[in-house]
Design an enzyme around this catalytic site. Structure first.
Site, PDB file in Angstrom:
ATOM      1  N   LYS A   1      -8.802   7.714  -0.149  1.00 61.80           N
ATOM      2  CA  LYS A   1      -8.776   7.453   1.402  1.00 61.80           C
ATOM      3  C   LYS A   1     -10.195   6.603   1.675  1.00 61.80           C
ATOM      4  O   LYS A   1     -11.447   7.282   0.968  1.00 61.80           O
ATOM      5  CB  LYS A   1      -8.653   8.810   2.423  1.00 61.80           C
ATOM      6  CG  LYS A   1      -8.756   8.467   3.777  1.00 61.80           C
ATOM      7  CD  LYS A   1      -8.367   9.773   4.671  1.00 61.80           C
ATOM      8  CE  LYS A   1      -8.610   9.501   6.050  1.00 61.80           C
ATOM      9  NZ  LYS A   1      -7.891   8.189   6.401  1.00 61.80           N
TER      10      LYS A   1
ATOM     11  N   GLY B   1       0.790  -1.050  -0.045  1.00 62.83           N
ATOM     12  CA  GLY B   1       0.192   0.064  -0.095  1.00 62.83           C
ATOM     13  C   GLY B   1       0.966   1.331  -0.082  1.00 62.83           C
ATOM     14  O   GLY B   1       2.112   1.346   0.080  1.00 62.83           O
TER      15      GLY B   1
ATOM     16  N   HIS C   1      -7.932  15.540   2.599  1.00 59.83           N
ATOM     17  CA  HIS C   1      -7.182  14.100   2.113  1.00 59.83           C
ATOM     18  C   HIS C   1      -7.296  13.820   0.690  1.00 59.83           C
ATOM     19  O   HIS C   1      -8.274  14.525  -0.124  1.00 59.83           O
ATOM     20  CB  HIS C   1      -7.600  13.004   3.037  1.00 59.83           C
ATOM     21  CG  HIS C   1      -6.940  12.873   4.230  1.00 59.83           C
ATOM     22  ND1 HIS C   1      -7.866  13.414   5.216  1.00 59.83           N
ATOM     23  CD2 HIS C   1      -5.974  12.216   4.682  1.00 59.83           C
ATOM     24  CE1 HIS C   1      -6.953  13.438   6.467  1.00 59.83           C
ATOM     25  NE2 HIS C   1      -5.792  12.489   6.208  1.00 59.83           N
TER      26      HIS C   1
HETATM   27  N1  LIG Z   1      -1.357   6.779  11.322  1.00 54.29           N
HETATM   28  C1  LIG Z   1      -0.756   7.576  10.597  1.00 54.29           C
HETATM   29  O1  LIG Z   1       0.396   8.317  10.418  1.00 54.29           O
HETATM   30  C2  LIG Z   1      -1.230   7.400   9.037  1.00 54.29           C
HETATM   31  C3  LIG Z   1      -2.315   6.248   8.778  1.00 54.29           C
HETATM   32  N2  LIG Z   1      -2.823   6.033   7.585  1.00 54.29           N
HETATM   33  C4  LIG Z   1      -3.957   5.123   7.566  1.00 54.29           C
HETATM   34  O2  LIG Z   1      -3.121   3.802   7.232  1.00 54.29           O
HETATM   35  C5  LIG Z   1      -4.133   2.918   6.438  1.00 54.29           C
HETATM   36  C6  LIG Z   1      -3.478   2.323   5.204  1.00 54.29           C
HETATM   37  O3  LIG Z   1      -3.411   3.709   4.468  1.00 54.29           O
HETATM   38  P1  LIG Z   1      -2.873   3.557   2.885  1.00 54.29           P
HETATM   39  O4  LIG Z   1      -1.523   3.039   2.812  1.00 54.29           O
HETATM   40  O5  LIG Z   1      -3.268   4.805   2.097  1.00 54.29           O
HETATM   41  O6  LIG Z   1      -3.998   2.618   2.273  1.00 54.29           O
HETATM   42  P2  LIG Z   1      -3.599   1.434   0.773  1.00 54.29           P
HETATM   43  O7  LIG Z   1      -4.906   1.195   0.543  1.00 54.29           O
HETATM   44  O8  LIG Z   1      -2.744   2.377  -0.048  1.00 54.29           O
HETATM   45  O9  LIG Z   1      -2.808   0.434   1.503  1.00 54.29           O
HETATM   46  C7  LIG Z   1      -3.721  -0.586   2.337  1.00 54.29           C
HETATM   47  C8  LIG Z   1      -2.751  -1.967   1.878  1.00 54.29           C
HETATM   48  O10 LIG Z   1      -3.302  -2.863   2.866  1.00 54.29           O
HETATM   49  C9  LIG Z   1      -3.535  -4.035   2.284  1.00 54.29           C
HETATM   50  N3  LIG Z   1      -4.182  -4.822   3.133  1.00 54.29           N
HETATM   51  C10 LIG Z   1      -5.713  -5.029   2.986  1.00 54.29           C
HETATM   52  N4  LIG Z   1      -5.908  -5.942   4.021  1.00 54.29           N
HETATM   53  C11 LIG Z   1      -4.882  -6.341   4.429  1.00 54.29           C
HETATM   54  C12 LIG Z   1      -4.692  -7.580   5.071  1.00 54.29           C
HETATM   55  N5  LIG Z   1      -5.647  -8.335   5.912  1.00 54.29           N
HETATM   56  N6  LIG Z   1      -3.255  -7.924   5.591  1.00 54.29           N
HETATM   57  C13 LIG Z   1      -2.099  -7.269   5.022  1.00 54.29           C
HETATM   58  N7  LIG Z   1      -2.281  -6.338   4.049  1.00 54.29           N
HETATM   59  C14 LIG Z   1      -3.770  -5.929   3.810  1.00 54.29           C
HETATM   60  C15 LIG Z   1      -4.025  -3.577   0.863  1.00 54.29           C
HETATM   61  O11 LIG Z   1      -3.828  -4.550  -0.245  1.00 54.29           O
HETATM   62  C16 LIG Z   1      -3.136  -2.471   0.634  1.00 54.29           C
HETATM   63  O12 LIG Z   1      -2.037  -2.933  -0.065  1.00 54.29           O
HETATM   64  C17 LIG Z   1      -5.394   3.642   6.467  1.00 54.29           C
HETATM   65  O13 LIG Z   1      -6.308   3.474   7.375  1.00 54.29           O
HETATM   66  C18 LIG Z   1      -5.056   5.268   6.482  1.00 54.29           C
HETATM   67  O14 LIG Z   1      -5.979   5.983   7.111  1.00 54.29           O
HETATM   68  C19 LIG Z   1      -2.221   6.599   6.567  1.00 54.29           C
HETATM   69  C20 LIG Z   1      -1.411   7.457   6.544  1.00 54.29           C
HETATM   70  C21 LIG Z   1      -0.610   7.795   7.958  1.00 54.29           C
HETATM   71  O1  LIG Z   2      -5.396   7.725   4.907  1.00 53.32           O
HETATM   72  C1  LIG Z   2      -4.476   8.611   5.048  1.00 53.32           C
HETATM   73  O2  LIG Z   2      -3.854   9.296   4.188  1.00 53.32           O
HETATM   74  C2  LIG Z   2      -4.100   9.275   6.225  1.00 53.32           C
HETATM   75  N1  LIG Z   2      -4.760   8.688   7.245  1.00 53.32           N
HETATM   76  C3  LIG Z   2      -4.788   8.855   8.875  1.00 53.32           C
HETATM   77  C4  LIG Z   2      -5.957   9.549   9.347  1.00 53.32           C
HETATM   78  O3  LIG Z   2      -7.225   9.074   8.851  1.00 53.32           O
HETATM   79  O4  LIG Z   2      -6.045  10.375  10.220  1.00 53.32           O
HETATM   80  C5  LIG Z   2      -3.266   9.872   8.800  1.00 53.32           C
HETATM   81  C6  LIG Z   2      -3.334  10.878   7.839  1.00 53.32           C
HETATM   82  O5  LIG Z   2      -4.402  11.823   8.119  1.00 53.32           O
HETATM   83  C7  LIG Z   2      -3.456  10.229   6.491  1.00 53.32           C
END
Ligand SMILES: NC(=O)C1=CN([C@@H]2O[C@H](COP(=O)(O)OP(=O)(O)OC[C@H]3O[C@@H](n4cnc5c(N)ncnc54)[C@H](O)[C@@H]3O)[C@@H](O)[C@H]2O)C=CC1
Ligand SMILES: O=C(O)C1=N[C@H](C(=O)O)C[C@H](O)C1
Length: 245
Positions: free
Chosen positions: A134, A8, A130
């Site tokens: 998302k 991802g 965003h």
């Molecule tokens: N805490 C933080 O700082 C941040 C949190 N996020 C959060 O992280 C999450 C992912 O965001 P993105 O990378 O943008 O999404 P994305 O959709 O690009 O990546 C998610 C990945 O997880 C995989 N996946 C789905 N089910 C799975 C499973 N059971 N086991 C392993 N892999 C699985 C998908 O195939 C995909 O490759 C979201 O909930 C987002 O809100 C995103 C950016 C920063």
């Molecule tokens: O999905 C995202 O991109 C992000 N998800 C996190 C959230 O839901 O707060 C962190 C950041 O905003 C990016």
């Protein structure tokens, strides 16, 4: 170390960050439909989860059972799901799980500043902006921000936010998170942004954070990876590691 969601947007960035970190070794990179047993078989001590809200809690329970520490960035957590992990960890002393809605240092500071300022303002609203791929709204960060603002207002015995709106199109006033309005914008070109607007008669304070690139999350993720093993039990929010809580 293992990365879940490795294909991802965030997972692939974490894979590169770990490969570039001299003190960390990537032993497993797992995406959807792959068995979590590879994480355990590879001997990972810590797993980082950036998957999807529907999968993350199951991943955490399975790896806690195997004694693997977890750093979780996936959103979708609420009080009930966090309580289930806390209970599970009580049976697995020594295992640590850190769940944080945002690992960007500036975003964590923005949340802390907003909570600190909240008691001094009559009005407050949160806007999160965003990329349109998302899957969840409002963002985990905006929920965390609004809850912290609401707690600060409650501690200061402030009443409900002023709002004379009685009729509107459904959704026009955004979502209600603990009494604080949260608005979600989805726009091509954006990455992750948040604005907290605080208002008094005749003045406004705006606190804004912008993540222009997902590398912004990596220092926080790596800090959590390095510390989670020495923090048994459940830790919520990166602010706990930054002396900001
Ligand atoms: N805490 C933080 O700082 C941040 C949190 N996020 C959060 O992280 C999450 C992912 O965001 P993105 O990378 O943008 O999404 P994305 O959709 O690009 O990546 C998610 C990945 O997880 C995989 N996946 C789905 N089910 C799975 C499973 N059971 N086991 C392993 N892999 C699985 C998908 O195939 C995909 O490759 C979201 O909930 C987002 O809100 C995103 C950016 C920063
Ligand atoms: O999905 C995202 O991109 C992000 N998800 C996190 C959230 O839901 O707060 C962190 C950041 O905003 C990016």
């Amino acid at each position: 170390m293992a990365v879940l969601g490795a294909a991802g947007r965030m997972g692939s960035t974490v894979v590169r960050a770990v490969q570039d970190a001299p003190d960390l070794e990537l032993v497993a990179a797992v995406d959807a439909h792959e068995d979590l047993s590879v994480v355990v078989d590879a001997g990972a001590q810590v797993a980082v989860d950036f998957t999807v809200p529907s999968a993350t809690e199951g991943n955490v329970h399975a790896l806690v059972d195997a004694g693997v520490h977890l750093v979780v960035g996936t959103t979708g957590w609420d009080d009930d799901s966090l309580a289930r992990v806390r209970d599970h960890l009580a049976d697995r002393p020594g295992v640590g799980v850190l769940v944080a809605p945002n690992f960007a240092l500036g975003a964590v500071l923005a949340m802390a500043f907003a909570a600190r300022a909240a008691r001094w303002f009559e009005s407050v609203e949160v806007i999160e902006l965003h990329h349109p791929d998302k899957v969840d709204a409002p963002s985990g960060t905006a929920r965390h921000t609004a809850s912290a603002i609401a707690a600060a207002r409650a501690a200061a015995a402030l009443g409900p936010l002023p709002d004379a709106t009685t009729q509107s199109l459904d959704g026009a006033r955004g979502a209600d998170v603990d009494g604080v309005r949260v608005h979600s914008v989805r726009l091509r070109g954006l990455v992750a942004h948040e604005e907290i607007l605080l208002g008094n008669a005749g003045e406004q304070l705006t606190i804004r954070h912008d993540s222009f690139d997902r590398v912004s999350f990596m220092p926080g993720v790596l800090l959590a990876v390095r510390q989670v093993g020495s923090r048994p039990g459940l830790t919520v929010g990166l602010e706990q590691l930054l002396d900001l809580a």
